[in-house]
Design a protein around this motif. Structure first.
Motif, PDB file in Angstrom:
ATOM      1  N   ASP A 273      22.229 -55.101  87.079  1.00  0.00           N
ATOM      2  CA  ASP A 273      21.155 -56.090  87.017  1.00  0.00           C
ATOM      3  C   ASP A 273      20.649 -56.186  85.571  1.00  0.00           C
ATOM      4  O   ASP A 273      21.217 -55.583  84.671  1.00  0.00           O
ATOM      5  N   GLN A 274      19.592 -56.977  85.371  1.00  0.00           N
ATOM      6  CA  GLN A 274      19.144 -57.228  83.997  1.00  0.00           C
ATOM      7  C   GLN A 274      18.643 -55.973  83.305  1.00  0.00           C
ATOM      8  O   GLN A 274      18.669 -55.880  82.087  1.00  0.00           O
ATOM      9  N   ARG A 275      18.177 -54.996  84.079  1.00  0.00           N
ATOM     10  CA  ARG A 275      17.717 -53.756  83.467  1.00  0.00           C
ATOM     11  C   ARG A 275      18.888 -52.866  83.073  1.00  0.00           C
ATOM     12  O   ARG A 275      18.705 -51.827  82.461  1.00  0.00           O
ATOM     13  N   GLY A 276      20.105 -53.282  83.511  1.00  0.00           N
ATOM     14  CA  GLY A 276      21.267 -52.469  83.217  1.00  0.00           C
ATOM     15  C   GLY A 276      21.543 -51.431  84.298  1.00  0.00           C
ATOM     16  O   GLY A 276      22.433 -50.604  84.155  1.00  0.00           O
ATOM     17  N   VAL A 277      20.765 -51.475  85.381  1.00  0.00           N
ATOM     18  CA  VAL A 277      20.994 -50.535  86.475  1.00  0.00           C
ATOM     19  C   VAL A 277      22.153 -51.052  87.322  1.00  0.00           C
ATOM     20  O   VAL A 277      22.216 -52.244  87.644  1.00  0.00           O
TER      21      VAL A 277
END
Lengths: 513, 367
Positions: A273-277
């Motif tokens: 996702d956008q958080r990189g998770v």
């Protein structure tokens, strides 16, 4: 242990809390007592009313009826400032930190004393050093917040609450973004807080955390708090059963499926996702012509990201998506042209343009096709004609193609999206939460339409957090937990079996051998 | 329900703009009073100077023509959710393209032969100048407001260099090109139509501007591209889900916007000045922002707002001519107030007028 807990006094009591949003009942006659010096878990499926209850407690919402008592005294909590004044602190699922401030600045933000910062800073630094030592909450106070790992950012949130002298700490899904070792550290901190006499309310849908970390557990289902018991008297299995409950099966008349060839094939899909998770972890499965494959799971376990990646709205980290053995690029236009239609989970955010008339939404995404004009001009008469056809075939009300889409009810808006995606003869239909916020009559219609489409030999992938819906419609059920597909079940599988899969229990038991 | 929405539309498109202008003029009147002049007298000169004679109307519509180009330029971008301040620089660079064509052709061909390549060059230069901020916004997320403002300054510097070093008339001290010959000048309306507009520079560019307005209307409301532009502006996530590329729409929209702004030079250079000179746009790009906001992005609204600002420009000049105590700066202040209220604060009264309208409706018996 148990006797000790029950002898402690209640630091917080909620009695008869009711809260409705329009016709939707979010909390129904909820009674909850939290003891001083305990960790109190609240479990429940998505939409069970946990978050609403906590929002009432923290002053984001006002209960329609009911009372809140802190230390036996009835209090009103009109806003979060009042909640803080009564010693209630909250650590949100999505942190509320100013990313480019230092840790210290974030902690004193809103709790500064006087107009000048240096004196507040000095005082805060001393106090925070004491807190950090007392609760194992070591954080570099001068570090810039955004450079810290999420686990440490969460500690900043906890420190923030403690600095405001919180005695009751609410944590909303705190481990969703944490690695296992970060989660273990968090639970050590929570136990320490409990031992110092604070009360912790832990909201989660992960049963392992409830069993490991809490003293008391309450189960919520469909807005009601249906059980509160010492955790030691419960098992993961009994909790899962309480959480999912025994529900009347939705009845959808359908004949057995006659699956054909594999149409839609997903191999090794990973999505961040956008958080990189990493939200989707190495997912592989296939959908055949003439079958509905349902993806079950508690919300937030990667279903949304999976659906978005399949629709081409985000580019996956790795993996391939094949339609009839040919790879299709991760682009919504190309996917749709290839025959992958998408009914998104959130019709308001990405399915419709609410300020446009129905006429325009009824063909959004298909407007480049030659039936709407081969020149650069968009034929309004054709838009109108398609919209009118959908209105009569799907019984959309009011039957007015010129009306702004925002003025239709949720069910009718959903019918607009469904009609648009179904009536262009897709090979594969991706459907997310087809009946979320939809009235009963429309639910039945939508379900029937999906079965009809299946019987026309289309491949359908259904993502829903409504287990009833998944079971009623699907020919095969895949269960997602923590981004991975953890099991496959037949629609005849028991609630219990599915509930355990959804809670990730089967996987962990295997892991522990 | 339908009539209810219509009332709000009337409020949006008619009542609010008029209120905003009225408030701006009211405050301007107070300023005029403050400097010891009679505001009513000033209003008299404003109206009679801009609309009271054929010549006045000619000047008013001449200014309005430029504002129409830049207003349309800003509006096209705004439909895609893009807020551009760059029409000024794009018009300036567009003027360079126009001047280059005029200087090459004006001695050999009549004006109607020059006009087509000149307009095309203006559009090309304007679009090219819009492309860089558009690309940066679409691909890198650099904020368009900031980059277009910066590009106005860069355009200004480039033009100083070009005018002083490259295309200055030999032997002249002024940073400007030689005068265009007959083939680089478009006819004034007084020359081809039986109207008496005196010395006013109103010229055939007016028809070009009207054609541009029709083009924008067709583009935004009648074409597939326009549908995609509006979709992107109204809900970028839904547009993306529908397969509409944000990058493509952003860049295409800004190219069209830059091209429209670039056309303004036809009116000013070929219609009036007859040469390219330093700082010829003189604020038309910024007025374009106000015009587009006041016209609510609709070509008809923009046309009306353009005329209003034409009145302010022409009438303002008259005031400072007849009332020397009201200086040029004061006129600019008044224009600034109109931009402030009609542009930046254009929705300030919306809520209160809506509730007033609702109150009125509720007090009526239900039909």
């Amino acid at each position: 242990m148990q006797a000790e807990i029950s002898s402690a006094k209640n630091v917080l009591e909620l009695t008869g809390i009711n809260k409705s949003f329009g016709s939707v009942v979010a909390n129904k006659d909820v009674n909850l007592a939290v003891k001083a010096g305990s960790i109190h878990g609240i479990v429940g499926e998505n939409g069970a009313g946990k978050s609403t209850l906590m929002s009432i407690l923290y002053g984001f919402y006002q209960a329609d009826t009911g009372a809140i008592r802190v230390d036996g005294r009835e209090v009103g909590i009109p806003d979060s400032r009042a909640a803080i004044a009564h010693g209630i602190g909250m650590v949100h699922q999505h942190f509320k930190l100013v990313e480019n401030f230092t840790v210290l600045e974030n902690i004193i933000l809103g709790a500064e004393e006087g107009a000048f910062l240096p004196s507040s800073r000095r005082k805060a630094r001393l106090e925070l050093q004491r807190l950090a030592k007392e609760y194992e909450l070591q954080v570099d106070l001068e570090a810039i917040t955004e450079n810290l790992p999420v686990g440490v950012q969460q500690r900043v949130e906890i420190l923030k609450a403690l600095y405001r002298q919180a005695r009751i700490l609410i944590l909303d899904e705190p481990t969703g973004v944490l690695t296992p070792s970060e989660a273990d550290h968090l639970f050590r901190i929570l136990r320490r807080l409990r031992d110092e006499g604070k009360s912790v309310i832990l909201i989660t849908h992960k049963l392992r955390e409830i069993m490991d970390a809490t003293d008391t557990v309450s189960v919520m289902r469909r807005g009601e708090l249906i059980a509160t018991a010492p955790t030691s008297s419960m098992t993961k299995e009994s909790l899962a059963e309480l959480m999912v409950g025994r529900r009347v099966l939705l009845r959808v008349d359908k004949s057995p499926s006659k699956p054909g060839e594999v149409v839609f094939d997903i191999r090794g899909l990973n999505v961040r996702d956008q958080r990189g998770v990493r939200m989707v972890k190495d997912v592989s499965f296939s959908v055949r012509a003439g079958e509905i494959v349902g993806i079950a799971g508690v919300a937030g376990n990667g279903q949304t990201e999976l659906l978005e990646a399949l629709a081409g709205n985000c580019v996956p980290e790795s993996g391939t998506v094949l339609l009839n053995d040919a790879e299709i690029a991760a682009d919504p236009f190309k996917r749709r042209e290839a025959g992958v239609a998408h009914v998104p989970e959130d019709r308001h955010a990405i399915g419709l343009i609410l300020s446009f008339p129905l006429r325009e939404n009824a063909s959004l995404g298909y407007h480049r096709r030659p039936e709407f004009g081969t020149s650069p001009m968009l034929k309004r008469s054709k838009l109108q004609q398609y919209a009118q056809a959908y209105i009569s075939d799907y019984d959309i009300r009011p039957p007015n193609a010129d009306l702004r889409t925002s003025l239709f009810s949720g069910g009718n808006q959903q019918k607009i999206v469904l009609a648009r995606e179904i009536e262009h003869d897709p090979a594969v239909l991706l459907v997310g939460q087809p009946t979320r916020g939809v009235d009963i009559g429309a639910i039945e219609f939508i379900h029937r339409r999906l079965i009809e489409l299946r019987d026309q030999n289309k491949a359908i992938l259904l993502v829903s957090v409504e287990l009833d819906e998944i079971r009623a419609l699907s020919d095969r059920i895949l269960v997602m937990f923590d981004g991975a597909i953890v099991g496959e079940a037949s629609p005849d599988a028991s609630e219990r079996e599915l509930g355990l899969l959804m809670a990730g229990i089967a996987e962990q038991d295997q892991g522990r051998g | 329900m339908a009539s209810f929405l219509n009332i709000r539309r009337i409020v949006d498109f008619a009542v609010l703009p008029l209120m905003n202008v009225a408030v701006a003029l009211l405050i301007s009147g107070l300023v005029v009073l403050f400097v010891g002049q009679n505001p009513l007298e000033a209003v008299g000169y404003l109206i009679s100077g801009s609309l009271g004679s054929g010549e006045g109307i000619g000047f008013t519509l001449y200014f309005a023509t430029s504002f129409l180009f830049t207003g349309l330029a800003v509006a096209v971008a705004s439909h895609a959710g893009l807020f551009t301040i760059g029409a000024e620089g794009q018009a300036y660079l567009g003027g360079l393209g126009i001047a280059l064509v005029c200087l090459s052709l004006d001695r050999f061909v009549p004006w109607y032969v020059t006009l087509v390549p000149a307009a095309a060059a203006g559009m090309l230069f304007g679009a090219a100048w819009a492309f860089i901020p558009a690309y940066l916004q679409a691909k890198r997320g650099s904020h368009l407001v900031i980059t277009t403002i910066m590009f106005n300054f860069i355009a200004s510097s480039i033009m100083i260099y070009v005018l002083v070093n490259l295309i200055k008339e030999p032997g002249s001290m002024a940073p400007q090109t030689r005068l265009f010959d007959k083939g680089g000048l478009v006819p004034k309306l007084g020359e081809i139509l039986p109207v008496n507009i005196g010395t006013a520079p109103l010229n055939v560019s007016l028809f070009l501007a009207i054609a541009a307005a029709v083009f924008v209307w067709v583009l935004i409301w009648k074409t597939k591209l326009g549908f995609e532009i509006r979709s992107t502006g109204a809900n970028p996530a839904a547009a993306r889900n529908a397969g509409i590329s944000y990058v493509k729409i952003t860049i295409v929209c800004m190219l069209i916007s830059g091209a429209l702004a670039g056309l303004a030079g036809v009116n000013i250079l070929m219609g009036d000045l007859g040469k390219l000179q330093l700082d010829f746009p003189a604020g038309i790009g910024l007025v374009g922002v106000a015009v587009a906001l006041m016209g609510r992005g609709h070509p008809v609204g923009i046309a009306i707002a353009s005329v209003l600002f034409g009145v302010l420009y022409q009438g303002g000049a008259e005031i400072s001519f007849w009332m020397p105590n009201i200086t040029r700066e004061l006129i600019m202040l008044i224009q600034g107030l109109v931009i402030l209220f009609a542009g930046a604060l254009s929705l300030m009264f919306r809520k209160s007028v809506y509730s007033l309208v609702d109150l009125f409706r509720v007090s009526k018996p239900e039909v």
